[in-house]
Design an enzyme around this catalytic site. Structure first.
Site, PDB file in Angstrom:
ATOM      1  N   HIS A 162      40.288  48.774  41.229  1.00 24.03           N
ATOM      2  CA  HIS A 162      39.995  47.338  41.311  1.00 24.03           C
ATOM      3  C   HIS A 162      39.004  47.059  42.449  1.00 24.03           C
ATOM      4  O   HIS A 162      38.883  47.861  43.383  1.00 24.03           O
ATOM      5  CB  HIS A 162      41.276  46.548  41.631  1.00 24.03           C
ATOM      6  CG  HIS A 162      42.277  46.482  40.539  1.00 24.03           C
ATOM      7  ND1 HIS A 162      43.597  46.822  40.720  1.00 24.03           N
ATOM      8  CD2 HIS A 162      42.167  46.089  39.238  1.00 24.03           C
ATOM      9  CE1 HIS A 162      44.270  46.639  39.581  1.00 24.03           C
ATOM     10  NE2 HIS A 162      43.422  46.206  38.663  1.00 24.03           N
ATOM     11  N   ARG A 174      50.744  46.075  30.352  1.00 22.35           N
ATOM     12  CA  ARG A 174      51.056  45.119  31.417  1.00 22.35           C
ATOM     13  C   ARG A 174      50.998  43.658  30.953  1.00 22.35           C
ATOM     14  O   ARG A 174      51.286  42.749  31.725  1.00 22.35           O
ATOM     15  CB  ARG A 174      50.112  45.347  32.600  1.00 22.35           C
ATOM     16  CG  ARG A 174      50.181  46.767  33.173  1.00 22.35           C
ATOM     17  CD  ARG A 174      49.635  46.848  34.570  1.00 22.35           C
ATOM     18  NE  ARG A 174      50.261  45.867  35.443  1.00 22.35           N
ATOM     19  CZ  ARG A 174      49.801  45.547  36.638  1.00 22.35           C
ATOM     20  NH1 ARG A 174      48.736  46.130  37.115  1.00 22.35           N
ATOM     21  NH2 ARG A 174      50.408  44.631  37.364  1.00 22.35           N
ATOM     22  N   GLU A 181      50.106  40.682  41.709  1.00 21.68           N
ATOM     23  CA  GLU A 181      48.746  40.187  41.980  1.00 21.68           C
ATOM     24  C   GLU A 181      47.872  40.168  40.725  1.00 21.68           C
ATOM     25  O   GLU A 181      47.027  39.291  40.561  1.00 21.68           O
ATOM     26  CB  GLU A 181      48.068  41.093  43.021  1.00 21.68           C
ATOM     27  CG  GLU A 181      46.606  40.769  43.216  1.00 21.68           C
ATOM     28  CD  GLU A 181      45.926  41.634  44.254  1.00 21.68           C
ATOM     29  OE1 GLU A 181      45.948  42.866  44.124  1.00 21.68           O
ATOM     30  OE2 GLU A 181      45.381  41.074  45.193  1.00 21.68           O
ATOM     31  N   ASP A 182      48.108  41.144  39.850  1.00 22.10           N
ATOM     32  CA  ASP A 182      47.218  41.275  38.693  1.00 22.10           C
ATOM     33  C   ASP A 182      47.450  40.201  37.638  1.00 22.10           C
ATOM     34  O   ASP A 182      46.628  40.049  36.733  1.00 22.10           O
ATOM     35  CB  ASP A 182      47.382  42.673  38.075  1.00 22.10           C
ATOM     36  CG  ASP A 182      46.904  43.739  39.043  1.00 22.10           C
ATOM     37  OD1 ASP A 182      45.855  43.515  39.677  1.00 22.10           O
ATOM     38  OD2 ASP A 182      47.586  44.770  39.189  1.00 22.10           O
ATOM     39  N   CYS A 214      48.490  44.034  46.178  1.00 14.72           N
ATOM     40  CA  CYS A 214      48.969  44.004  44.782  1.00 14.72           C
ATOM     41  C   CYS A 214      50.377  43.445  44.609  1.00 14.72           C
ATOM     42  O   CYS A 214      50.736  43.014  43.520  1.00 14.72           O
ATOM     43  CB  CYS A 214      49.025  45.398  44.183  1.00 14.72           C
ATOM     44  SG  CYS A 214      47.918  46.567  44.843  1.00 14.72           S
ATOM     45  N   ARG A 226      39.384  47.139  34.014  1.00 15.30           N
ATOM     46  CA  ARG A 226      40.457  46.198  33.681  1.00 15.30           C
ATOM     47  C   ARG A 226      39.938  44.788  33.404  1.00 15.30           C
ATOM     48  O   ARG A 226      40.608  44.016  32.710  1.00 15.30           O
ATOM     49  CB  ARG A 226      41.464  46.135  34.839  1.00 15.30           C
ATOM     50  CG  ARG A 226      42.182  47.457  35.125  1.00 15.30           C
ATOM     51  CD  ARG A 226      43.184  47.810  34.047  1.00 15.30           C
ATOM     52  NE  ARG A 226      43.814  49.095  34.282  1.00 15.30           N
ATOM     53  CZ  ARG A 226      44.898  49.281  35.021  1.00 15.30           C
ATOM     54  NH1 ARG A 226      45.488  48.260  35.599  1.00 15.30           N
ATOM     55  NH2 ARG A 226      45.394  50.488  35.178  1.00 15.30           N
ATOM     56  N   ASP A 230      55.062  48.350  35.775  1.00 21.67           N
ATOM     57  CA  ASP A 230      54.147  47.885  36.825  1.00 21.67           C
ATOM     58  C   ASP A 230      54.426  46.454  37.277  1.00 21.67           C
ATOM     59  O   ASP A 230      53.592  45.852  37.954  1.00 21.67           O
ATOM     60  CB  ASP A 230      52.702  47.992  36.327  1.00 21.67           C
ATOM     61  CG  ASP A 230      52.203  49.436  36.315  1.00 21.67           C
ATOM     62  OD1 ASP A 230      52.201  50.058  37.395  1.00 21.67           O
ATOM     63  OD2 ASP A 230      51.845  49.939  35.230  1.00 21.67           O
TER      64      ASP A 230
HETATM   65  C1  CIR Z   1      48.143  49.805  37.395  1.00 25.01           C
HETATM   66  O1  CIR Z   1      47.485  50.820  37.172  1.00 25.01           O
HETATM   67  O2  CIR Z   1      47.936  48.763  36.785  1.00 25.01           O
HETATM   68  C2  CIR Z   1      49.228  49.871  38.423  1.00 25.01           C
HETATM   69  N1  CIR Z   1      49.859  51.157  38.389  1.00 25.01           N
HETATM   70  C3  CIR Z   1      48.683  49.603  39.797  1.00 25.01           C
HETATM   71  C4  CIR Z   1      48.169  48.204  39.933  1.00 25.01           C
HETATM   72  C5  CIR Z   1      47.745  47.888  41.311  1.00 25.01           C
HETATM   73  N2  CIR Z   1      47.360  46.520  41.398  1.00 25.01           N
HETATM   74  C6  CIR Z   1      46.449  46.071  42.228  1.00 25.01           C
HETATM   75  O3  CIR Z   1      45.821  46.817  42.944  1.00 25.01           O
HETATM   76  N3  CIR Z   1      46.190  44.780  42.214  1.00 25.01           N
END
Ligand code: CIR
Length: 255
Positions: free
Chosen positions: A160, A85, A65-66, A248, A130, A60
């Site tokens: 999110h 992650r 962004e995360d 993201c 999360r 990922d």
């Molecule tokens: C996840 O589930 O963490 C990733 N497959 C997708 C993350 C998407 N991130 C976001 O919307 N900020």
């Protein structure tokens, strides 16, 4: 010129985390072309791309962004909610000191940047699977002394907060009311609701006065256009199969 931090799609992308979507085959070559076009769209809005090194063992990693919340004064490197992650933050933590003082989130806090919607001096934080209370409180402890108002927002049925609501103009939010149990905290904003048949259509990336937006939501696009907003469209069909969207894939650092 703002910096847009991005990260290439990993070879292991197909093993990404999935919460609300069933796994579908991902065309990796097409996903990479989509990501390149996304970077071109960022450049067209005036951003300079800063690409973190690829991390092929972190499926990922594209979803930078995360891993960070960048405010005008400081950056918070997060502790992502999904254990798979957590190692993604190392490259972000190494890059950000070029532009900001960096604070690192600590255990037991977890927070995904996808849960953090900043509109001016207001910060909305999704109460998601999360982002936990300790993560929310660490963000609040960083931001409130700087004059930000930080508020927790319940969400339901999506990954999110920014799956459910994003800003599309100064004072205007695009949102999916079905994923937001209460809209009380958004009182005072103009609201454009997504078309009910396009639940994933609420994620837009506002950069200056340009909105980068996924193609594939024609009815919500029509609502945006009727509201005076003409987005720049990008194709993210493969990235969406990994539960990603336009916000993201970058972290924007204003200079
Ligand atoms: C996840 O589930 O963490 C990733 N497959 C997708 C993350 C998407 N991130 C976001 O919307 N900020």
């Amino acid at each position: 010129m703002p910096i847009a931090i991005t990260r290439p799609i990993s070879d292991s992308f197909a093993s990404c985390q999935l919460t609300h979507l069933a796994r579908q085959p991902i065309d990796l070559a097409l996903a990479r072309r989509e990501h390149e076009a996304y970077e071109r769209a960022l450049e067209a809005t005036g951003c300079e791309i800063h690409r973190l090194p690829a991390a092929h063992d972190l499926p990922d990693a594209i979803f930078v962004e995360d891993t960070a919340v960048v405010l005008e004064e400081v950056a918070l490197v997060t502790r992502p909610g999904a254990e798979s992650r957590r190692a993604e933050v190392e490259a972000m933590a190494a890059a950000l000191p070029s532009w900001r003082a960096v604070v690192a989130m600590e255990e037991p806090g977890t927070l995904d940047g996808g849960d953090v919607l900043r509109v001016g001096r207001r910060i909305f934080v999704g109460d998601s699977g999360r982002t936990n209370q300790a993560g929310f409180e660490q963000l609040r402890a960083v931001a409130e002394p700087l004059g930000y108002r930080v508020r927790r927002v319940p969400i339901a049925g999506c990954l999110h907060l920014k799956s459910a609501v994003t800003a599309v103009a100064a004072g205007t939010l695009l949102l999916n009311p079905a994923w937001l149990p209460s809209l009380d905290c958004f009182a005072g904003f103009d609201v454009i609701a997504v078309d009910p048949g396009e639940p994933h259509a609420a994620n837009a990336l506002l950069l200056g006065e340009t909105v980068i937006y996924a193609s594939g939501f024609p009815r919500t696009l029509d609502r945006l256009q009727r509201g005076g907003i003409t987005p720049r469209l990008v194709e993210v069909s493969e990235i969406a199969k990994a539960e990603g969207a336009v916000t993201c894939c970058s972290v924007i650092v204003q200079r």
